[in-house]
Design an enzyme around this catalytic site. Structure first.
Site, short mmCIF file in Angstrom:
data_model
loop_
_atom_site.label_atom_id
_atom_site.label_comp_id
_atom_site.label_asym_id
_atom_site.label_seq_id
_atom_site.Cartn_x
_atom_site.Cartn_y
_atom_site.Cartn_z
N GLY A 73 34.66 -19.75 14.93
CA GLY A 73 34.64 -19.77 13.46
C GLY A 73 35.91 -20.33 12.85
N ASP B 128 4.60 -10.14 6.85
CA ASP B 128 3.89 -11.24 6.17
C ASP B 128 4.65 -11.86 5.01
OD1 ASP B 128 1.80 -10.76 7.84
OD2 ASP B 128 0.65 -9.57 6.42
N GLY C 4 0.84 -1.20 0.00
CA GLY C 4 0.00 0.00 0.00
C GLY C 4 0.87 1.25 0.00
N GLN D 205 27.38 -22.27 20.07
CA GLN D 205 26.96 -23.56 19.50
C GLN D 205 25.64 -24.03 20.07
OE1 GLN D 205 29.98 -26.58 19.99
NE2 GLN D 205 31.39 -25.48 18.67
N ILE E 268 28.62 -23.99 12.70
CA ILE E 268 28.41 -22.57 13.00
C ILE E 268 29.42 -21.70 12.26
CG2 ILE E 268 27.47 -23.10 15.28
CD1 ILE E 268 30.12 -21.86 16.38
P1 ADP Z 1 1.10 -1.18 3.87
O1 ADP Z 1 2.05 -0.19 3.32
O2 ADP Z 1 1.67 -1.90 5.04
O3 ADP Z 1 0.53 -2.06 2.80
P2 ADP Z 1 -1.32 0.38 3.96
O4 ADP Z 1 -1.90 -0.29 2.78
O5 ADP Z 1 -2.21 0.66 5.11
O6 ADP Z 1 -0.10 -0.39 4.55
O7 ADP Z 1 -0.71 1.77 3.46
C1 ADP Z 1 -0.08 2.65 4.35
C2 ADP Z 1 -0.33 4.08 3.92
O8 ADP Z 1 0.16 4.26 2.59
C3 ADP Z 1 -1.79 4.46 3.83
O9 ADP Z 1 -2.32 4.86 5.07
C4 ADP Z 1 -1.75 5.62 2.86
O10 ADP Z 1 -1.33 6.79 3.48
C5 ADP Z 1 -0.67 5.18 1.89
N1 ADP Z 1 -1.31 4.53 0.74
C6 ADP Z 1 -1.68 3.24 0.60
N2 ADP Z 1 -2.25 3.00 -0.59
C7 ADP Z 1 -2.23 4.18 -1.24
C8 ADP Z 1 -2.70 4.62 -2.55
N3 ADP Z 1 -3.26 3.79 -3.41
N4 ADP Z 1 -2.52 5.92 -2.85
C9 ADP Z 1 -1.93 6.77 -2.00
N5 ADP Z 1 -1.52 6.41 -0.78
C10 ADP Z 1 -1.65 5.16 -0.40
#
Ligand code: ADP
Length: 782
Positions: free
Chosen positions: A575, A168, A122, A665, A530
């Site tokens: 080592g 994740d 995101g 170890q 190790i």
């Molecule tokens: P992650 O980065 O962990 O996937 P999020 O999806 O919640 O987490 O995104 C974190 C932040 O990044 C959001 O709160 C927003 O500010 C920004 N963001 C996410 N997607 C978009 C998008 N499509 N356009 C603009 N900003 C975004």
């Protein structure tokens, strides 16, 4: 080569006048601090101004005190901290153009045209949108009279580089994301804890781990804990799974197991897309089987705690590479993401990766589950197949004509038992007779050999040390007796799990083939030490656990001095002649120096280090930590260093010695070593089976070609089998080292991050890779 060197020096100069900002966004992940530290220091190192943006995009939109210029010390002493010290947030405003306009205004105000975003898909998507709108945003700012045309021209291009921070491991294009390994550490700690209590009470545990859309954490923890059943969103169970699962649990119980583990990803679904909850699974087990069953939902524990060594090194590597990517960016370079391919940092086009990541979700939504697993990448698929092989297969009904023996050689290393366990089980699945030998080659010569069954290795996965018992004795000293027992037990294959002696021992057996026909059998070495000094592999089993153990000790040593000023610690690691443990631990703890045999040093280097520490005592960070590999120098011993530092630092700092010794170890194997051991055990036995078939004629096995005795190892990202006779040519037997070692290029990073003058000409930057969406997913991991 010279041209490349000149080009890199030019780049170093190119950093002058540049302004780079770094922010962390989305869910926090352990290792983000190490990334912020590396970006900051590399940025400053190449002469750029570096700004830290606090509270993610929120701080970028708000500006003001949220954007602060950093210096070298702003990021001191943060590498060992979980979470992100510069804060992260979800920001609604940034998802709107108006918000991004404010963000652009704030960046332009500081002359920042390079942005490094550490976050999930995101956050990286947001960054890419920001970049594509940049020109338009500046035009609007000019129109509104907020900035002049000249300022707009000066800042006309925004370079973006992304680092994926997500526990994740849900991002396509990189083998690992920042935080995943640490989350696995937390999960394994919990599994180990509940295993003890569950075993006392005969319990079933349903453990829910994070992963709304991605089952990686569940899958790897399932594999690393030998879970009886696993639910991941990418592969919903077949209809009627309830019966199958209960049948399986009943079976393991009736075979004597006192504990059942069920792992469930929080996003687990059934074939119709309906969520499967942990409580539903629990109720099912209670109703159908009457087992005492408990649910543990791990939640934020997985994000907590100190980052693992792997995450600290990964983030440091990625941070350094991110700055290189910004330095090399041209108007045509798309926003890129720094990713990990094997042990190398590479750059990939950001949006391609985001797209493939979305494709996985789409495939899952459309119930194309097999494709979803493939799109997750080779490593995911491989883990899944190996999990199924071990958990879902039953011992073969028919016996094969083959038998092989497993032994541990050398010092114990974490993960040995995991390898023995999976090798035994796969061998049995294939119908082979599987023997285990106690006390290595010595035990083989003394006839300490016994046949094992499936259940004999239950619970071995998470055990440290060597359950079989291990010795350093080499076959040369007891060859006749070994041959006698090979004949007596009709052993047709040997799986030797151990360090340099394991490799050397197999080589001796191969070289004795001319004399003893009995040794014309299939042999495989799983490197486990190790020291990480076995040729034929980038990593040996146990080295990850040892690095983490050494790192944790150094963290504590550092912390012990938090109330004491002006102290330098000299820490000796194991080592042999191999400096891997010292170097990687050094990077993970932010050491001031790590002396190793492979990177020769003289009195001039020692002098420079003492001066460096003297200077450091003048700053706020009045503490130093220097690592020394046990055999790094014949004369400059740990004692010598201590005396030298103490004497030269008199009145400025005092010194303390710590010899880490055998604690390196010990301990429970890390998730990586459990998983790696499991995979190597499986792959080694599958390879041996294939080879046994190949050389089986007229009721007997006869193998005398070079490729019938190999070291299995991970090279870059593939599992390779290298004949011991070939490896002999590239081994330094005197110092027990491979002639070439990939990790030596990490030393440059260690020195740069510790503020030594280094030459960037030696830095191998990860060029932008041109990939298609197909290769992106296929290539991921091993
Ligand atoms: P992650 O980065 O962990 O996937 P999020 O999806 O919640 O987490 O995104 C974190 C932040 O990044 C959001 O709160 C927003 O500010 C920004 N963001 C996410 N997607 C978009 C998008 N499509 N356009 C603009 N900003 C975004």
């Amino acid at each position: 080569m010279a041209a490349a060197a000149a080009e890199l020096e030019r780049l170093r100069m190119a950093g002058a006048g540049m302004a780079i900002a770094v922010l962390t966004s989305g869910g926090d992940a352990q290792g983000m601090n190490a990334a912020v530290r590396a970006v900051t220091r590399m940025g400053i190192y190449v002469g750029a101004k570096v700004f830290l943006i606090y509270e993610g995009y929120e701080g970028l939109v708000e500006g003001g005190d949220n954007i602060k210029q950093a210096n070298w010390l702003s990021v001191s002493n943060i590498i060992q901290l979980g979470g992100t010290v510069i804060g992260s947030a979800r920001c609604k405003a940034f998802t709107t153009r108006a918000g991004r306009l404010r963000a652009a205004r704030n960046l332009v105000e500081h002359g920042i045209t390079n942005l490094c975003v550490i976050g999930g898909d995101g956050s990286l998507t947001g960054a890419d949108i920001f970049r594509s709108e940049w020109g338009g945003l500046l035009e609007e700012l000019v129109r509104d009279g907020q900035i002049s045309e000249e300022v707009a021209r000066e800042n006309c291009r925004l370079n973006i580089v992304g680092l994926v921070g997500s526990i994740d491991n849900d991002f396509c294009g990189t083998d690992m994301t920042i935080g995943t390994d640490s989350a696995l550490h937390r999960i394994m700690e919990v599994i180990d804890a509940i295993t003890t209590t569950a075993q006392s009470h005969q319990r079933t545990f349903v453990l829910e781990v994070m992963g709304r859309h991605c089952g990686y954490l569940a899958l790897v923890s399932g594999l690393a804990s030998g879970a009886d059943w696993l639910f991941i969103p990418e592969s919903p169970p077949e209809d009627g799974w309830e019966d199958l699962m209960c049948e399986r649990l009943g079976e393991t119980r009736s075979r004597g197991s006192r504990l059942n583990i069920i792992i469930i990803a929080e996003g687990a679904i059934d074939r119709s897309g309906k969520p499967i909850s942990s409580n539903y699974v629990k109720d099912l087990v209670v109703q159908r089987l009457g087992f005492d069953t408990r649910v543990t939902v791990l939640g934020h524990v997985q994000r907590g705690g100190t980052p693992s060594a792997f995450d600290r090194v990964l983030s440091s590597k990625m941070g350094m590479e991110a700055v290189m990517a910004l330095l090399e960016a041209t108007p045509d370079t798309p926003a890129c993401v720094v990713s990990l391919s094997g042990n190398q940092s590479v750059r990939l086009p950001l949006m391609e990766c985001v797209q493939v990541t979305k494709d996985v979700q789409k495939a899952m939504d459309e119930k194309r589950f097999e494709e979803a697993i493939q799109l997750r990448g080779r490593s995911f698929e491989n883990n899944w197949n190996i999990y199924k092989l071990l958990a879902h297969q039953k011992p073969a009904q028919e016996k094969s004509p083959f038998s092989f023996a497993i032994l541990n050689v050398g010092a114990p290393a974490a993960g040995m038992n995991a390898a023995v366990r999976s090798a035994v089980r796969i061998g049995i699945c294939q119908g082979h007779t599987v023997y285990v030998v106690s006390d290595g080659f010595e035990g083989l010569s003394k006839g300490q050999i016994r046949e094992v069954g499936w259940h004999d290795v239950a619970g071995w996965l998470g055990r440290g040390g060597s359950m079989l018992g291990t010795k350093r004795t080499l076959p040369k000293t007891c060859m006749e007796k070994i041959v006698e027992n090979v004949r007596k037990f009709n052993i047709q294959g040997l799986l030797v799990i151990g360090g340099f002696e394991a490799y050397e021992g197999v080589l001796q057996l191969v070289e004795a083939r001319g004399q003893y026909e009995e040794l014309c059998i299939i042999m495989c070495v799983i490197p486990a030490t190790i020291s990480n000094n076995v040729p034929g592999t980038d990593f040996s089993l146990g080295s990850d656990t040892a690095v983490n153990a050494a790192m944790e000790s150094c963290d504590r040593i550092k912390q012990s001095a938090s109330g004491t000023k002006r102290r330098v610690f000299i820490v000796e690691t194991m080592g042999g002649y191999c400096g891997y443990l010292s170097t990687v631990t050094g990077i993970a703890v932010g050491a001031d120096a790590a002396y190793v045999y492979e990177d020769p040093f003289t009195i001039h280097d020692l002098k420079a280090n003492v001066e460096h520490l003297t200077d450091k005592m003048k700053t706020d960070i009045q503490r130093g930590l220097v690592l020394r590999n046990e055999k790094c120098h014949e004369h400059y011993t740990t004692e010598f260093l201590y005396n030298l530092y103490s004497s030269e630092g008199k009145g400025i700092f005092d010194c303390r010695i710590n010899v880490l010794g055998h604690l390196q170890q010990g301990g429970a194997p890390t998730p990586f070593d459990r998983n790696y051991g499991t995979k190597l055990g499986v792959k080694a036995v599958l390879w041996m089976s294939e080879k046994l078939q190949e050389v089986y004629r007229k009721g007997r096995v006869f193998a005398n070609s070079g490729d019938s005795a190999c070291v299995i190892g991970l090279r870059k990202k593939v599992v390779a089998f290298s004949p011991v006779t070939e490896l002999k040519k590239v081994t330094d037997f005197e110092h027990r080292l491979p002639q070439e070692q990939w990790w030596l290029n990490l030393r440059l990073m260690l020195k740069m991050l510790a503020n030594y003058q280094i030459s960037l000409t030696e830095y191998i930057s990860g060029k932008m890779e041109h990939v298609t969406r197909r290769t992106l997913s296929i290539e991921k991991g091993f």
